[in-house]
Design a protein around this motif. Structure first.
Motif, PDB file in Angstrom:
ATOM      1  N   SER A   1       0.837  -1.203   0.000  1.00 14.38           N
ATOM      2  CA  SER A   1       0.000   0.000   0.000  1.00 14.38           C
ATOM      3  C   SER A   1       0.866   1.244   0.000  1.00 14.38           C
ATOM      4  CB  SER A   1      -0.909   0.000   1.229  1.00 14.38           C
ATOM      5  OG  SER A   1      -0.116  -0.017   2.408  1.00 14.38           O
ATOM      6  N   GLY A   2       0.249   2.382  -0.225  1.00 13.32           N
ATOM      7  CA  GLY A   2       1.017   3.625  -0.254  1.00 13.32           C
ATOM      8  C   GLY A   2       0.134   4.825  -0.478  1.00 13.32           C
ATOM      9  N   ARG A   3       0.747   5.905  -0.907  1.00 12.60           N
ATOM     10  CA  ARG A   3       0.048   7.186  -0.976  1.00 12.60           C
ATOM     11  C   ARG A   3      -0.216   7.686  -2.376  1.00 12.60           C
ATOM     12  NH1 ARG A   3       2.391   8.481   4.467  1.00 12.60           N
ATOM     13  NH2 ARG A   3       0.665   9.633   5.370  1.00 12.60           N
TER      14      ARG A   3
ATOM     15  N   GLN B   1      -9.027  12.145  -8.274  1.00 13.52           N
ATOM     16  CA  GLN B   1      -8.901  10.714  -7.951  1.00 13.52           C
ATOM     17  C   GLN B   1     -10.288  10.227  -7.605  1.00 13.52           C
ATOM     18  OE1 GLN B   1      -6.529   8.642  -8.213  1.00 13.52           O
ATOM     19  NE2 GLN B   1      -4.584   9.742  -8.122  1.00 13.52           N
ATOM     20  N   GLN B   2     -11.009   9.775  -8.604  1.00  9.16           N
ATOM     21  CA  GLN B   2     -12.418   9.494  -8.356  1.00  9.16           C
ATOM     22  C   GLN B   2     -12.708   8.049  -8.019  1.00  9.16           C
ATOM     23  OE1 GLN B   2     -15.085  11.399 -11.112  1.00  9.16           O
ATOM     24  NE2 GLN B   2     -13.667  13.081 -11.434  1.00  9.16           N
ATOM     25  N   GLU B   3     -11.723   7.197  -8.201  1.00  2.63           N
ATOM     26  CA  GLU B   3     -12.028   5.792  -7.930  1.00  2.63           C
ATOM     27  C   GLU B   3     -10.896   5.081  -7.218  1.00  2.63           C
ATOM     28  OE1 GLU B   3     -13.458   4.470 -11.970  1.00  2.63           O
ATOM     29  OE2 GLU B   3     -14.969   3.715 -10.594  1.00  2.63           O
ATOM     30  N   MET B   4     -11.259   4.270  -6.273  1.00  2.00           N
ATOM     31  CA  MET B   4     -10.277   3.408  -5.595  1.00  2.00           C
ATOM     32  C   MET B   4      -9.819   2.350  -6.582  1.00  2.00           C
ATOM     33  SD  MET B   4      -8.543   2.255  -3.112  1.00  2.00           S
ATOM     34  CE  MET B   4      -7.931   0.768  -2.364  1.00  2.00           C
ATOM     35  N   PHE B   5      -8.552   1.955  -6.509  1.00  2.00           N
ATOM     36  CA  PHE B   5      -8.054   1.023  -7.507  1.00  2.00           C
ATOM     37  C   PHE B   5      -6.958   0.153  -6.906  1.00  2.00           C
ATOM     38  CE2 PHE B   5      -4.013   3.178  -8.044  1.00  2.00           C
ATOM     39  CZ  PHE B   5      -4.303   4.481  -7.691  1.00  2.00           C
ATOM     40  N   ILE B   6      -6.622  -0.878  -7.649  1.00  2.00           N
ATOM     41  CA  ILE B   6      -5.467  -1.702  -7.290  1.00  2.00           C
ATOM     42  C   ILE B   6      -4.582  -1.803  -8.526  1.00  2.00           C
ATOM     43  CG2 ILE B   6      -6.655  -3.898  -7.817  1.00  2.00           C
ATOM     44  CD1 ILE B   6      -4.981  -5.085  -5.449  1.00  2.00           C
ATOM     45  N   GLU B   7      -3.285  -1.578  -8.346  1.00  2.00           N
ATOM     46  CA  GLU B   7      -2.359  -1.694  -9.473  1.00  2.00           C
ATOM     47  C   GLU B   7      -1.963  -3.156  -9.602  1.00  2.00           C
ATOM     48  OE1 GLU B   7       0.932   0.877  -8.767  1.00  2.00           O
ATOM     49  OE2 GLU B   7      -0.131   2.678  -9.416  1.00  2.00           O
ATOM     50  N   ILE B   8      -2.116  -3.678 -10.788  1.00  2.00           N
ATOM     51  CA  ILE B   8      -1.832  -5.098 -10.987  1.00  2.00           C
ATOM     52  C   ILE B   8      -1.056  -5.242 -12.280  1.00  2.00           C
ATOM     53  CG2 ILE B   8      -4.269  -5.213 -11.671  1.00  2.00           C
ATOM     54  CD1 ILE B   8      -4.239  -8.150 -11.293  1.00  2.00           C
ATOM     55  N   HIS B   9      -0.048  -6.085 -12.251  1.00  2.00           N
ATOM     56  CA  HIS B   9       0.833  -6.258 -13.396  1.00  2.00           C
ATOM     57  C   HIS B   9       0.088  -6.995 -14.512  1.00  2.00           C
ATOM     58  CE1 HIS B   9       4.267  -7.894 -15.707  1.00  2.00           C
ATOM     59  NE2 HIS B   9       4.883  -6.806 -15.296  1.00  2.00           N
TER      60      HIS B   9
ATOM     61  N   VAL C   1       3.099  -8.651  -7.552  1.00  2.00           N
ATOM     62  CA  VAL C   1       2.926  -7.607  -6.537  1.00  2.00           C
ATOM     63  C   VAL C   1       1.752  -6.732  -6.958  1.00  2.00           C
ATOM     64  CG1 VAL C   1       3.974  -5.603  -5.407  1.00  2.00           C
ATOM     65  CG2 VAL C   1       5.370  -7.595  -5.961  1.00  2.00           C
ATOM     66  N   ALA C   2       0.942  -6.327  -5.992  1.00  2.00           N
ATOM     67  CA  ALA C   2      -0.162  -5.412  -6.289  1.00  2.00           C
ATOM     68  C   ALA C   2      -0.132  -4.275  -5.278  1.00  2.00           C
ATOM     69  CB  ALA C   2      -1.499  -6.144  -6.217  1.00  2.00           C
ATOM     70  N   PHE C   3      -0.560  -3.093  -5.710  1.00  2.00           N
ATOM     71  CA  PHE C   3      -0.481  -1.912  -4.867  1.00  2.00           C
ATOM     72  C   PHE C   3      -1.830  -1.236  -4.754  1.00  2.00           C
ATOM     73  CE2 PHE C   3       1.144   2.078  -3.259  1.00  2.00           C
ATOM     74  CZ  PHE C   3       0.304   3.024  -3.818  1.00  2.00           C
ATOM     75  N   MET C   4      -2.131  -0.762  -3.545  1.00  2.00           N
ATOM     76  CA  MET C   4      -3.360   0.012  -3.368  1.00  2.00           C
ATOM     77  C   MET C   4      -3.073   1.278  -2.573  1.00  2.00           C
ATOM     78  SD  MET C   4      -6.334  -2.702  -2.460  1.00  2.00           S
ATOM     79  CE  MET C   4      -5.427  -3.668  -1.281  1.00  2.00           C
ATOM     80  N   PRO C   5      -3.716   2.382  -2.936  1.00  6.04           N
ATOM     81  CA  PRO C   5      -3.625   3.571  -2.095  1.00  6.04           C
ATOM     82  C   PRO C   5      -4.551   3.388  -0.896  1.00  6.04           C
ATOM     83  CG  PRO C   5      -5.032   4.011  -3.967  1.00  6.04           C
ATOM     84  CD  PRO C   5      -4.584   2.590  -4.101  1.00  6.04           C
ATOM     85  N   PHE C   6      -4.173   3.952   0.262  1.00  3.38           N
ATOM     86  CA  PHE C   6      -4.960   3.650   1.461  1.00  3.38           C
ATOM     87  C   PHE C   6      -5.924   4.754   1.864  1.00  3.38           C
ATOM     88  CE2 PHE C   6      -3.188   6.254   4.885  1.00  3.38           C
ATOM     89  CZ  PHE C   6      -1.992   6.681   4.359  1.00  3.38           C
ATOM     90  N   HIS C   7      -6.083   5.770   1.011  1.00  3.99           N
ATOM     91  CA  HIS C   7      -6.838   6.955   1.433  1.00  3.99           C
ATOM     92  C   HIS C   7      -8.348   6.856   1.313  1.00  3.99           C
ATOM     93  CE1 HIS C   7      -2.953   8.929   1.277  1.00  3.99           C
ATOM     94  NE2 HIS C   7      -2.809   8.571   0.038  1.00  3.99           N
ATOM     95  N   PHE C   8      -8.821   5.812   0.656  1.00  5.82           N
ATOM     96  CA  PHE C   8     -10.264   5.782   0.412  1.00  5.82           C
ATOM     97  C   PHE C   8     -11.016   5.194   1.599  1.00  5.82           C
ATOM     98  CE2 PHE C   8     -10.666   7.019  -4.025  1.00  5.82           C
ATOM     99  CZ  PHE C   8      -9.353   6.937  -4.455  1.00  5.82           C
ATOM    100  N   GLY C   9     -12.271   5.502   1.673  1.00  2.61           N
ATOM    101  CA  GLY C   9     -13.127   4.958   2.729  1.00  2.61           C
ATOM    102  C   GLY C   9     -14.561   5.269   2.367  1.00  2.61           C
TER     103      GLY C   9
END
Lengths: 963, 346, 199
Positions: free
Chosen positions: A833-835, A856-864, A903-911
């Motif tokens: 996770s990150g910013r 930044q209108q949508e939560m997402f996950i970065e995937i290879h 590896v997958a990445f998500m931003p943690f700011h959404f709720g």
């Protein structure tokens, strides 16, 4: 063809910032066509702006304008501490100007700072005290709220004891508010008080402080101008500290300093790097030891520096020897030539600076990581020198201040710890009877140390990362009387902590939940509570004033831009009201003037100055700080030293330690541990914190001492006895002698011991070696251990995690019992996770800012692409991300090569979404942020650092499937 | 009178060329010398454009269509098309055709019905057909005029009216154009359905008619209900109309994420089709109104004079003349049936 | 006479979006209208570079040329502005502009777009300087105060520059010299080291 041309204007010198936006008398030529509904251009512009606010601004302008006042404050988002100039007309915040002469940012901002005016503008705020009644939000008055909350707290105290209330404070409080908050918890009688630093840099503070004395950023962002090389690990300033890049680019372009970035993701920062090392998440120690392997192999270490100022490097060398290039590649994935090249770049180009952030800290071995980073800089001799240092970028705007002021469950303000001596010191500062303070606590004992019972007052409380377990754990297993019955979320969102599903359960278990925040936060919606929940509107930092400590330890003074909006109140006022209700206001504000119900901020700072001797929070008086605020432009951009002007000789913000009383006028310490300057000029040595010798080896510095030091060698910390031995006792005044007798540099309230030590060129806290072997830690020399949830089962045997612990920070804490289960088949993707630059922290605040939310209108996950193809997922599709702890979240897939395969990445700011469900309707009316999304941490898992209980949110496992 | 009209025509033609030469769109004016400063931006963007031939597309946090496009190369091509080809050519074409019609009028005069009116009326267009025609025609004229305002207004009207008044007219014109456009689509479809049967090409007859010059310079060839000229207009209106309608709908509803390149393409289609239709419509309007005696009243009333029919549409006349003079039963009036023009009402 | 231009240094832009929000802030630009945007090419891959794009205030502005109602004008400083009261919202300027600068508050049926809005170089519009009408229609007028556009003034890394073209050239030239690389070696980092992005 008619071309309308404006009369030519020369670019004149900026006219008044006092320029009046007045309505002209001239009538427009186009009045007869204006305002037919199809053609009015203005209509569109009013759509997002609240009608009331817009009207206010217009009214101000059309009433012949109002005088524009410029107010100086500091951005309330991250710890860089950018100067902000707010333009206010008739009490309305109508504009922002760049603070060109602010020494840290020179007027620049990131998306958040550039849109901070929204704080005085936006409608999506908590507007008035609100109570949850049978699932519906009901407006109540402040008095009702304080009374009900107070009554309930007292009831819980009666039934279960003071430890059953968890005081969750904030990294966004000002210094004064943070200090009052910690004091409040002490007045209440508990150590169950904590804040975001726990889940951010707690491992840094513990690891670094245990290495050389203080756990803070050692140099500054401006100091990077002097760097000849720069290494960033687990740090992405392009998103998290954009202004830092202004300084990094300066070094890169003007010094040709190579930029090395070590990160599992090819971040926007990495895109500007000269060396990029892609490591597997959680392999910081291996890569750093792998680089050290080349340092020692080639003899690049600074042998003189190590001999004089470092203890234990031989032990580190022994461990490093195991990390040959083949093993490094096997564990981290980085091949030898890249490791070698990056190491050589640092070794050839000194001084080099070393930066790290969450990528390195948020692990079960976070304290190992941070100490490895320190060892690296010590090996190269990059410490205590301009351009070098451990430049740790802190997170929120005042996490540094809140950490320093002890909003932590294991210490009091100033890192004094929780020993009886520390409590006695603070009782003296607070002018309270020590026994009374002790009497506020639960009188029991639930832990033992060295065979003796330890009083609750002296035992670490439960940290925020484990508050859930404080609620849900079997009370028989907790080292306190009872579970948590109430939690006050005071400026802290829950979605920055892991284990969201269990958080929801915990929230539902509590008897009372109180949120004190300018925004409702995810706390207000993520559970199914129907009653016993209170939301109190706090004012933002733009609506009050006080001091804040930036990441580089500089204090900055904030002036109030606007009055608190709607019915919000500044945090310190709310604290006073609650303290009064709980019956501790007299004690808490004994020496602090209270005007109406607002404690005087300056008095609070003065009390801080009177007590925080350990880290030199004593010289930064309100007067000196205000002087700095008024003279931003006199401080040098490279060195932060004021050359001339009213603050002549000071370093900007009097970076702590600013020793002694304010009268002593210490300039602050811009670069920690720098022996090239005298202590009086801002120089320093390593702190003598760990004794004078260990295992027969001298722990004090050998042959290294500060400039002008009368002791030409290492020396222990100063006390009254040491002064007497040295024959310097009589340098104290009579008053100082009275206060200092029998005390040391930390407990002498007169500051005399510090003053005299410095007079003789010595650091009050001694002159010792830094230690890279911390014999009190679980892993004295940092070693690698695989994360609890790891996909490399082949490495678990060689690099296992810790054994489970029965009671650690009052709670059972698991390690091995989790790691021994193989989840890698069902959950094959490493989750990290990150910013994002547009959002910050839990995100409700920034997602309520239309200018940011639009980006930044949508939560997402970065995937290879490889993983996406294997799972049949296309870019932009909804996917389920499931964790081994039975949590799942629904987010959009962003297929990108930024992350590596696996590896997958998500931003943690959404709720505001929870496991696929949209919770917008549960927000109080008009306070829901524009953009909602799943919180990444709903799916992040159990895992806590072996020293600080930091959460492991940088490496877990997940499964990603098409929704 | 003829000489005066001739002189007028000559002057008109002369002014056409004047406009052509003075058209500022045909060559960009030389920039003033103060513009010759080095602009690092220009060099950067030249580099950008060269990197990826066409359109350089990246990612962005903005969510509008085309936001990720760094540079839109087709825009320049479109600008050149519109400013340097479409506008001058359209302007010239309109003037040339109007002039040609004027010349034709001057030379040929009004074409009479040979042998004068017979007094016998034959039904040629049903009420339905008349309504379809007129609604389409009126919409076409409004659309054409408002379209021309958008195309040529800046050159022709703006200098005369001034910016504020012209803007009001252009805005009103755009409003009408955008809302009436879809109506025109419906109207044209209606028209097509009602007239297609008679307008099916019959090469045997139509080619001979065309070869004979359509009666413009001599005697008429044979023609059925509709002659080749009318058929030509019908099919041009259909095909051109289809082009203008489809492209117009794409342009009129930019809500489906159309990119700029898409809009530019459909604009080109729309503008070419529209200009062709407008210019040919001048001919049709002239032919249908002032050119020939006895024509205009047909689309107004639905009935034509028998002698008119005998002259222009002899084959059709032969077919329907048998019913000439018969009293029509009220409910069964068919096209082609003759009706006696009676002065006494029943 | 000064010729006002923008320049975005692609080697420094980090897509922090400060320029975007600064513009929104200063000019009260509503949701959906993006006067300035940052575009990133090669996102997530080697050679990733970002550029901040808004109206480039062209010397031979295509928007001004194609406008059917001639609502554009160029100030003495070379700033291209337009008059919203004259604009009919036809969208032609948007088609012609290479940079996508024109924005519309609506995108509705029957080609209803509302009035075109675009970057004004913080120079307001034809209304009187600093009048409420100017502010509500065009946003702030900083140029009239001798200031520069807020986007460039607030750029976090000073990537985005705004001002006289000669001055910008000088600044940029100095940077190029420092970097020791070709000015237009765009997309390759300074030391030309090949970055190996595994898997």
């Amino acid at each position: 063809m008619n071309k309308l041309t404006k009369t030519s204007r020369t670019v004149a010198a900026p006219v008044a910032t006092q320029a009046c936006r007045s309505v002209p008398d001239a009538i427009s030529r186009r009045t007869f066509l204006r305002n037919s509904s199809l053609m009015a251009g203005g209509a569109a512009l009013a759509s997002v702006v609240s009608p009331t606010m817009m009207k206010k601004a217009d009214a101000a302008m059309s009433e012949g304008g109002g005088k524009i006042t410029q107010v100086k404050t500091i951005c309330t988002h991250c710890a860089v501490g950018c100067g902000v100039i707010a333009e206010v007309q008739n009490g309305v915040w109508t504009g922002q100007e760049p603070a060109f002469d602010h020494p840290i940012n020179k007027g620049a901002h990131c998306a958040k700072g550039a849109s901070i005016r929204e704080h005085g503008h936006g409608e999506r705020r908590l507007k008035y005290p609100t109570k949850l009644v049978d699932g519906k939000w009901k407006k109540i008055s402040w008095d009702e709220a304080i009374n009900e909350i107070g009554d309930k707290l007292l009831e819980i105290r009666q039934k279960s004891g003071p430890d059953s209330v968890f005081w969750l404070g904030s990294a966004k409080h000002s210094n004064e508010q943070a200090y009052l908050f910690r004091k409040f918890a002490a007045m209440w009688g508990t150590n169950n008080v904590d804040h975001q630093a726990r889940i951010c840099h707690s491992t840094t503070v513990a690891g670094v402080a245990n290495t050389w004395g203080y756990g803070a950023m050692t140099n500054s962002m401006n100091d990077i101008h002097q760097s000849r090389s720069m290494l960033l690990i687990g740090s992405n300033p392009a998103e998290a500290h954009p202004i830092a890049l202004q300084h990094i680019f300066k070094a890169k372009e003007e010094n040709n300093a190579p930029l090395i970035v070590i990160d599992p993701r090819y971040t926007r920062t990495a895109a500007h790097a000269d060396h990029y090392l892609k490591i597997r998440p959680g392999t910081d120690v291996p890569i750093i030891w792998g680089m050290m392997w080349h340092i020692f192999e080639n003899g690049w270490e600074d042998k003189l520096f190590i001999r004089q100022r470092v203890y234990g490097m031989d032990d580190v060398m022994k461990e490093v020897k195991k990390w040959n290039p083949a093993e490094v590649e096997r564990v981290t994935g980085v091949p030898e030539d890249q490791v070698y090249a990056a190491t050589k770049a640092m070794a050839d180009n000194r001084p080099g600076t070393f930066v790290w952030c969450m990528g390195g800290t948020q692990h079960t071995i976070g304290n190992n990581n941070t100490r490895a980073y320190c060892a690296f800089q010590l090996a190269l001799g990059n410490m205590g020198v301009s351009g070098g240092g451990a430049n740790i970028f802190r997170g929120h705007d005042n996490v540094q201040g809140a950490t320093d002021l002890g909003v932590l469950s294991n210490t009091l303000p100033g890192y004094y710890g929780l020993s009886a001596g520390s409590w006695k010191h603070w009782s003296r500062v607070w002018d309270l009877d020590y026994e009374w303070v002790k009497g506020q606590f639960d009188s029991g004992s639930y832990e033992q140390s060295k065979g003796k019972d330890v009083h609750v007052m002296n035992t670490k409380g439960i940290p925020v990362s484990r508050w859930v377990d404080g609620v849900l754990e079997d009370p028989a297993n907790i080292a306190q009387k009872d579970n948590f019955k109430a939690v006050l979320f005071w400026g802290h969102a829950p979605n920055s902590q892991t284990r969201g599903v269990e958080q929801k359960k915990a929230l539902e278990e509590l008897e009372m939940v109180v949120v004190i925040d300018p925004y409702p936060t995810v706390t207000s919606v993520m559970s199914d509570r129907k009653n016993g929940t209170y939301l109190l509107p706090a004012a933002t930092q733009m609506e009050t004033y006080g001091s804040v400590t930036a990441s580089n330890r500089s204090f900055q003074w904030r002036s109030k831009v606007i009055e608190p909006l709607f019915e919000s109140l500044p945090d310190h006022t709310i604290m006073y009201k609650l303290a009064k209700k709980l019956g501790v206001a007299d004690q808490m504000f004994k020496n602090i003037q209270v005007n109406g119900e607002e404690p005087l901020v300056e008095d609070v700072l003065r009390e801080i100055n009177r007590g925080m001797w350990t880290i030199g929070y004593t010289g930064q008086s309100p007067e000196r700080l205000k002087k700095h605020q008024e003279n931003w432009g006199t401080f040098n951009y490279d060195t932060l030293l004021a050359e001339g002007g009213p603050a002549d000789g000071d370093y900007y913000g009097l970076p702590w330690p600013s020793w002694g009383t304010p009268e002593m006028n210490h300039p602050g310490t811009p670069v920690l541990y720098d022996t090239s300057k005298s202590v009086a000029e801002g120089g320093l040595t390593f702190r003598a914190r760990f004794g004078v010798e260990h295992d027969g080896t001298n722990l004090l510095a050998e042959g290294s001492f500060g400039r002008g030091s009368e002791i030409k060698d290492g020396y222990p910390e100063f006390s009254a006895d040491v002064l007497k031995k040295l024959g310097w006792w009589d340098d104290l005044t009579d008053d100082e002698k009275k206060a200092a007798d029998g005390k040391n540099w930390k407990t002498d309230l007169s500051g005399g011991i510090q003053r005299v030590a410095i007079k003789h060129g010595c650091s009050p806290f001694g002159n010792a070696k830094a230690r890279v072997n911390v014999w009190t830690f679980p892993d004295p020399v940092p070693i690698h251990r695989e994360p609890l949830y790891t996909s490399r089962r082949d490495l678990v045997e060689k690099y296992p995690t810790y054994d489970d612990r029965k009671s650690f920070w009052r709670l059972p804490t698991r390690y091995k019992s989790i790691q021994e289960v193989d989840h890698s088949k069902d959950f094959p993707i490493i989750m990290t996770s990150g910013r994002l630059v547009e959002y910050e922290g839990g995100g409700d605040e920034t997602r309520s800012n239309a200018w940011l939310a639009e980006l930044q209108q949508e939560m997402f996950i970065e995937i290879h692409p490889r993983d996406a193809n294997n799972a049949g997922i296309k870019d932009g599709e909804d996917v389920w991300v499931e964790s081994p702890e039975n949590a799942k979240i629904k987010v959009k897939a962003m297929v990108t090569r930024r992350v590596g395969a696996g590896v997958a990445f998500m931003p943690f700011h959404f709720g505001g979404h929870f496991q696929g469900q949209d919770l917008r309707s549960k927000y109080p009316e008009g306070a829901d942020p524009y953009i909602l999304g799943e919180a990444a941490n709903t799916a992040f898992t159990y895992g806590y650092d072996s020293v600080t209980q930091m959460q492991e949110s940088k490496c877990s496992l997940c499964r990603i499937t098409k929704a | 009178m003829k000489i005066h009209t001739l002189l007028f025509v000559v002057c008109l033609l002369a002014s056409v060329f004047q406009v052509q030469a003075a058209n500022p769109q045909s060559a960009p004016p030389p920039p003033p010398s103060s513009l010759y400063t080095s602009n690092p931006g220009a060099e950067l963007w030249r580099e950008v454009r060269q990197r990826d031939g066409e359109v350089l597309r990246g990612t962005t946090q903005m969510t509008s269509t085309d936001a990720g496009v760094l540079i839109n190369v087709s825009g320049q091509l479109w600008r050149e098309y519109r400013m340097q080809k479409l506008i001058p050519i359209a302007g010239v074409a309109i003037l040339v055709v109007l002039a040609a019609i004027l010349v034709f009028r001057v030379v040929r005069g009004k074409i009479p019905i040979p042998g004068g009116r017979s007094g016998v009326k034959i039904l040629r267009f049903t009420t339905n057909q008349r309504y379809a025609h007129w609604s389409t025609a009126i919409l076409f004229v409004i659309l054409g005029l408002t379209g021309l305002i958008m195309l040529l207004g800046r050159t022709v009207l703006l200098p005369v009216l001034g910016p504020d008044a012209f803007s009001a007219i252009a805005a009103g014109g755009k409003f009408l154009h955008d809302y009436l456009g879809p109506l025109f689509a419906l109207s044209l479809t209606w028209l097509f359905v009602l007239f297609v049967h008679g307008n099916m090409p019959k090469p045997g007859i139509d080619l001979k008619w065309l070869a004979s010059g359509g009666g413009m310079f001599g005697k008429h060839a044979h023609a059925e209900c509709y002659n080749a000229g009318e058929k030509g207009w019908f099919w041009l209106a259909t095909i051109g109309g289809l082009a203008v309608v489809v492209s117009g709908l794409v342009l009129d509803f930019p809500i489906f994420g159309q990119t700029r390149a898409t809009m530019e393409f459909y604009h080109i289609v729309h503008s070419i089709a529209a200009v062709i239709l407008i210019v040919v419509s001048f001919g049709h309007i002239y032919m249908g109104t002032a050119a020939i005696e006895g024509t205009f009243e047909i689309m107004q009333t639905g009935y034509c004079d028998a002698n008119w029919a005998k002259d222009h549409h002899d084959l059709w006349y032969e077919k329907v003349k048998d019913s000439a003079g018969a009293e029509p039963r009220q409910a069964e009036v068919q096209p082609g049936m003759a009706q006696r023009e009676s002065t006494n009402s029943t | 006479m000064a010729r006002m231009k923008f320049y975005c240094d692609a080697d420094r832009c980090i897509e922090c979006n400060a320029c975007v929000t600064a513009c929104k802030n200063e000019n009260e630009v509503p949701w959906g209208v993006n006067r300035r945007r940052v575009v990133t090419i090669n996102d997530g891959e080697q050679g990733e570079r970002s550029l901040s794009v808004a109206c480039m205030h062209c010397s031979d502005a295509p928007c001004a040329t194609v406008c059917p109602v001639d609502c554009f004008y160029t100030t003495g400083d070379g700033i291209v502005l337009h008059d919203k009261d004259i604009c009919i919202g036809c969208g032609y300027c948007f088609y012609a502009c290479p940079f996508g600068a024109p924005q519309f508050p609506a995108e509705a049926a029957f080609s209803s777009r509302g009035k075109m809005d675009k970057c004004t170089f913080c120079a307001g519009g034809p209304e009187d300087d600093h009048s409420p009408a100017e502010y509500s229609k065009y946003g702030s007028n900083r140029i009239a105060d001798g200031k520069l556009p807020l986007c460039a003034e607030m750029c976090s890394t000073k990537a985005l520059l705004a001002g006289d073209a000669d001055v910008l050239s000088d600044i940029y030239r100095k940077r190029v010299i420092n970097r020791g690389a070709s000015a237009f070696d765009w997309g390759v980092n300074f030391n030309k080291q090949k970055l190996d992005l595994q898997g």
